[in-house]
Design a protein around this motif. Structure first.
Motif, PDB file in Angstrom:
ATOM      1  N   ARG A  83      51.470  20.852  39.660  1.00  0.00           N
ATOM      2  CA  ARG A  83      50.123  21.361  39.949  1.00  0.00           C
ATOM      3  C   ARG A  83      50.199  22.717  40.644  1.00  0.00           C
ATOM      4  O   ARG A  83      49.394  23.612  40.370  1.00  0.00           O
ATOM      5  N   LEU A  84      51.165  22.862  41.551  1.00  0.00           N
ATOM      6  CA  LEU A  84      51.314  24.126  42.259  1.00  0.00           C
ATOM      7  C   LEU A  84      51.635  25.259  41.291  1.00  0.00           C
ATOM      8  O   LEU A  84      51.028  26.332  41.352  1.00  0.00           O
ATOM      9  N   LEU A  85      52.565  25.030  40.394  1.00  0.00           N
ATOM     10  CA  LEU A  85      52.934  26.083  39.444  1.00  0.00           C
ATOM     11  C   LEU A  85      51.769  26.418  38.513  1.00  0.00           C
ATOM     12  O   LEU A  85      51.534  27.590  38.189  1.00  0.00           O
ATOM     13  N   MET A  86      51.028  25.406  38.084  1.00  0.00           N
ATOM     14  CA  MET A  86      49.852  25.658  37.250  1.00  0.00           C
ATOM     15  C   MET A  86      48.805  26.455  38.028  1.00  0.00           C
ATOM     16  O   MET A  86      48.172  27.369  37.489  1.00  0.00           O
ATOM     17  N   ALA A  87      48.627  26.109  39.311  1.00  0.00           N
ATOM     18  CA  ALA A  87      47.647  26.812  40.141  1.00  0.00           C
ATOM     19  C   ALA A  87      48.069  28.259  40.372  1.00  0.00           C
ATOM     20  O   ALA A  87      47.221  29.164  40.390  1.00  0.00           O
ATOM     21  N   VAL A  88      49.363  28.497  40.554  1.00  0.00           N
ATOM     22  CA  VAL A  88      49.844  29.874  40.713  1.00  0.00           C
ATOM     23  C   VAL A  88      49.538  30.674  39.458  1.00  0.00           C
ATOM     24  O   VAL A  88      49.065  31.817  39.524  1.00  0.00           O
ATOM     25  N   SER A  89      49.795  30.070  38.286  1.00  0.00           N
ATOM     26  CA  SER A  89      49.530  30.767  37.026  1.00  0.00           C
ATOM     27  C   SER A  89      48.047  31.116  36.880  1.00  0.00           C
ATOM     28  O   SER A  89      47.690  32.234  36.484  1.00  0.00           O
ATOM     29  N   LYS A  90      47.185  30.167  37.230  1.00  0.00           N
ATOM     30  CA  LYS A  90      45.750  30.424  37.130  1.00  0.00           C
ATOM     31  C   LYS A  90      45.287  31.425  38.188  1.00  0.00           C
ATOM     32  O   LYS A  90      44.376  32.229  37.940  1.00  0.00           O
ATOM     33  N   THR A  91      45.919  31.377  39.351  1.00  0.00           N
ATOM     34  CA  THR A  91      45.541  32.302  40.424  1.00  0.00           C
ATOM     35  C   THR A  91      45.873  33.738  40.054  1.00  0.00           C
ATOM     36  O   THR A  91      45.073  34.650  40.288  1.00  0.00           O
ATOM     37  N   ILE A  92      47.050  33.974  39.469  1.00  0.00           N
ATOM     38  CA  ILE A  92      47.386  35.353  39.110  1.00  0.00           C
ATOM     39  C   ILE A  92      46.473  35.876  38.010  1.00  0.00           C
ATOM     40  O   ILE A  92      46.180  37.070  37.949  1.00  0.00           O
ATOM     41  N   THR A  93      45.987  34.970  37.147  1.00  0.00           N
ATOM     42  CA  THR A  93      45.003  35.388  36.143  1.00  0.00           C
ATOM     43  C   THR A  93      43.724  35.845  36.823  1.00  0.00           C
ATOM     44  O   THR A  93      43.135  36.877  36.463  1.00  0.00           O
ATOM     45  N   ASN A  94      43.278  35.082  37.828  1.00  0.00           N
ATOM     46  CA  ASN A  94      42.075  35.471  38.563  1.00  0.00           C
ATOM     47  C   ASN A  94      42.293  36.756  39.354  1.00  0.00           C
ATOM     48  O   ASN A  94      41.384  37.581  39.468  1.00  0.00           O
ATOM     49  N   LEU A  95      43.499  36.951  39.880  1.00  0.00           N
ATOM     50  CA  LEU A  95      43.789  38.192  40.595  1.00  0.00           C
ATOM     51  C   LEU A  95      43.751  39.387  39.644  1.00  0.00           C
ATOM     52  O   LEU A  95      43.207  40.446  39.983  1.00  0.00           O
ATOM     53  N   GLU A  96      44.324  39.219  38.464  1.00  0.00           N
ATOM     54  CA  GLU A  96      44.310  40.310  37.493  1.00  0.00           C
ATOM     55  C   GLU A  96      42.874  40.654  37.101  1.00  0.00           C
ATOM     56  O   GLU A  96      42.521  41.832  36.963  1.00  0.00           O
ATOM     57  N   ARG A  97      42.043  39.647  36.962  1.00  0.00           N
ATOM     58  CA  ARG A  97      40.644  39.887  36.596  1.00  0.00           C
ATOM     59  C   ARG A  97      39.874  40.522  37.748  1.00  0.00           C
ATOM     60  O   ARG A  97      38.994  41.362  37.517  1.00  0.00           O
ATOM     61  N   ALA A  98      40.204  40.149  38.986  1.00  0.00           N
ATOM     62  CA  ALA A  98      39.590  40.809  40.142  1.00  0.00           C
ATOM     63  C   ALA A  98      39.999  42.281  40.166  1.00  0.00           C
ATOM     64  O   ALA A  98      39.191  43.159  40.494  1.00  0.00           O
ATOM     65  N   GLY A  99      41.259  42.551  39.821  1.00  0.00           N
ATOM     66  CA  GLY A  99      41.697  43.943  39.701  1.00  0.00           C
ATOM     67  C   GLY A  99      40.940  44.689  38.623  1.00  0.00           C
ATOM     68  O   GLY A  99      40.622  45.873  38.782  1.00  0.00           O
ATOM     69  N   ASP A 100      40.644  44.002  37.538  1.00  0.00           N
ATOM     70  CA  ASP A 100      39.832  44.613  36.474  1.00  0.00           C
ATOM     71  C   ASP A 100      38.454  44.999  36.991  1.00  0.00           C
ATOM     72  O   ASP A 100      37.898  46.041  36.619  1.00  0.00           O
ATOM     73  N   GLU A 101      37.894  44.150  37.844  1.00  0.00           N
ATOM     74  CA  GLU A 101      36.571  44.455  38.404  1.00  0.00           C
ATOM     75  C   GLU A 101      36.642  45.693  39.301  1.00  0.00           C
ATOM     76  O   GLU A 101      35.725  46.521  39.302  1.00  0.00           O
ATOM     77  N   ALA A 102      37.745  45.837  40.050  1.00  0.00           N
ATOM     78  CA  ALA A 102      37.925  47.045  40.872  1.00  0.00           C
ATOM     79  C   ALA A 102      37.998  48.276  39.978  1.00  0.00           C
ATOM     80  O   ALA A 102      37.441  49.335  40.304  1.00  0.00           O
ATOM     81  N   ARG A 103      38.684  48.142  38.846  1.00  0.00           N
ATOM     82  CA  ARG A 103      38.776  49.266  37.899  1.00  0.00           C
ATOM     83  C   ARG A 103      37.389  49.608  37.347  1.00  0.00           C
ATOM     84  O   ARG A 103      37.048  50.792  37.195  1.00  0.00           O
ATOM     85  N   LYS A 104      36.590  48.605  37.061  1.00  0.00           N
ATOM     86  CA  LYS A 104      35.236  48.858  36.552  1.00  0.00           C
ATOM     87  C   LYS A 104      34.404  49.614  37.589  1.00  0.00           C
ATOM     88  O   LYS A 104      33.640  50.526  37.239  1.00  0.00           O
ATOM     89  N   ILE A 105      34.531  49.212  38.853  1.00  0.00           N
ATOM     90  CA  ILE A 105      33.812  49.915  39.923  1.00  0.00           C
ATOM     91  C   ILE A 105      34.246  51.375  39.966  1.00  0.00           C
ATOM     92  O   ILE A 105      33.425  52.292  40.090  1.00  0.00           O
ATOM     93  N   ALA A 106      35.565  51.598  39.853  1.00  0.00           N
ATOM     94  CA  ALA A 106      36.099  52.960  39.894  1.00  0.00           C
ATOM     95  C   ALA A 106      35.579  53.800  38.726  1.00  0.00           C
ATOM     96  O   ALA A 106      35.202  54.972  38.892  1.00  0.00           O
ATOM     97  N   LYS A 107      35.550  53.217  37.544  1.00  0.00           N
ATOM     98  CA  LYS A 107      35.086  53.952  36.371  1.00  0.00           C
ATOM     99  C   LYS A 107      33.616  54.335  36.502  1.00  0.00           C
ATOM    100  O   LYS A 107      33.212  55.453  36.161  1.00  0.00           O
ATOM    101  N   ARG A 108      32.805  53.414  36.999  1.00  0.00           N
ATOM    102  CA  ARG A 108      31.381  53.727  37.201  1.00  0.00           C
ATOM    103  C   ARG A 108      31.213  54.762  38.306  1.00  0.00           C
ATOM    104  O   ARG A 108      30.315  55.609  38.227  1.00  0.00           O
ATOM    105  N   THR A 109      32.062  54.707  39.323  1.00  0.00           N
ATOM    106  CA  THR A 109      31.989  55.704  40.394  1.00  0.00           C
ATOM    107  C   THR A 109      32.262  57.097  39.845  1.00  0.00           C
ATOM    108  O   THR A 109      31.571  58.067  40.198  1.00  0.00           O
ATOM    109  N   ARG A 110      33.273  57.223  39.011  1.00  0.00           N
ATOM    110  CA  ARG A 110      33.554  58.517  38.393  1.00  0.00           C
ATOM    111  C   ARG A 110      32.344  59.006  37.586  1.00  0.00           C
ATOM    112  O   ARG A 110      31.992  60.180  37.618  1.00  0.00           O
ATOM    113  N   ARG A 111      31.709  58.074  36.905  1.00  0.00           N
ATOM    114  CA  ARG A 111      30.587  58.430  36.035  1.00  0.00           C
ATOM    115  C   ARG A 111      29.384  58.932  36.829  1.00  0.00           C
ATOM    116  O   ARG A 111      28.698  59.870  36.414  1.00  0.00           O
ATOM    117  N   ILE A 112      29.102  58.306  37.982  1.00  0.00           N
ATOM    118  CA  ILE A 112      27.888  58.670  38.723  1.00  0.00           C
ATOM    119  C   ILE A 112      28.138  59.718  39.804  1.00  0.00           C
ATOM    120  O   ILE A 112      27.184  60.196  40.429  1.00  0.00           O
TER     121      ILE A 112
END
Length: 234
Positions: A83-112
């Motif tokens: 369960r721990l290893l599965m949770a780590v795998s799912k957690t890093i997926t969520n971290l990568e997606r949170a990083g994607d959201e930071a990138r989206k914020i940055a891209k919109r900031t450049r635009r405005i």
């Protein structure tokens, strides 16, 4: 993060993958912090830094997932270890997606950043919800490191506050757009940014849910808030 095993190498394997997860989490926290500072100051150097670091995040996700696969193949873990290893795998997926959201914020900031109307809109709710999102993600990672289900339950409950900030900002944006149609384009960009922050809070909540799954063996992703808290605190 883990109990001791007969094989010291197994302990070392689990500790190493857990350390890599936390290092990835630290980078994501930094990405979100940079995105919020870039938005506050319209700092395009920070925007560039966020874009560059995204490649590091993607590499870290692939590396950790590969290591998890190797551990499972070599050790054939069961019960809580699996369960721990599965949770780590799912957690890093969520971290990568949170990083994607930071990138989206940055891209919109450049635009405005070059839009005069961008400075005419009060974004206090965005700044506050950004601070809350960074805090809740940090505490989710800390709770994961300690496998603290009580802290996890508190984190899940606090996600409601980020949602409320998002709703308040949407109401404010509607007023701005009704009063001055010239700000509609920028207001929609700010709406996109606010939604990205809300999603970061959702990813932190997911991480907290994985903690309960590891410790209690119960999947709480689609249960009521009351049932989730009973599992976490019981």
């Amino acid at each position: 993060m883990t109990d001791k095993h007969l094989s010291s190498q197994f302990d070392a394997d689990l500790n190493q993958v857990s350390s890599k997860l936390l290092a990835m989490g630290g980078l994501v926290e930094s990405q979100i912090d940079c995105a919020m500072r870039a938005l506050n100051d319209f700092d395009l150097d920070l925007v560039d830094r966020i874009m560059e670091d995204e490649r590091r995040l993607n590499t870290m996700e692939v590396d950790i997932d590969e290591e998890i696969s190797n551990i499972i193949a070599r050790r054939q873990p069961a019960a809580r270890d699996l369960r721990l290893l599965m949770a780590v795998s799912k957690t890093i997926t969520n971290l990568e997606r949170a990083g994607d959201e930071a990138r989206k914020i940055a891209k919109r900031t450049r635009r405005i950043s070059s839009e005069p109307a961008a400075r005419s809109i009060n974004i206090a709710e965005i700044k506050q919800s950004g601070d809350m999102a960074i805090s809740v993600l940090h505490r989710a990672l800390d709770a994961f490191a300690r496998l603290d289900t009580v802290a996890a339950a508190h984190i899940i409950r606090e996600d409601d506050a980020i949602d409320e900030q998002f709703k308040a900002f949407v109401r404010k944006l509607v007023s701005y757009m009704m009063e001055d149609p010239r700000v509609i384009s920028v207001a929609l960009d700010y709406l996109f940014i606010a939604k990205a922050i809300e999603r970061i809070g959702d990813h932190a909540t997911n991480i907290a849910e994985f903690i309960i799954y590891v410790v209690k063996g119960t999947d709480v992703r689609h249960v009521s808030r009351e049932q989730l808290e009973r599992e976490a605190l019981g």
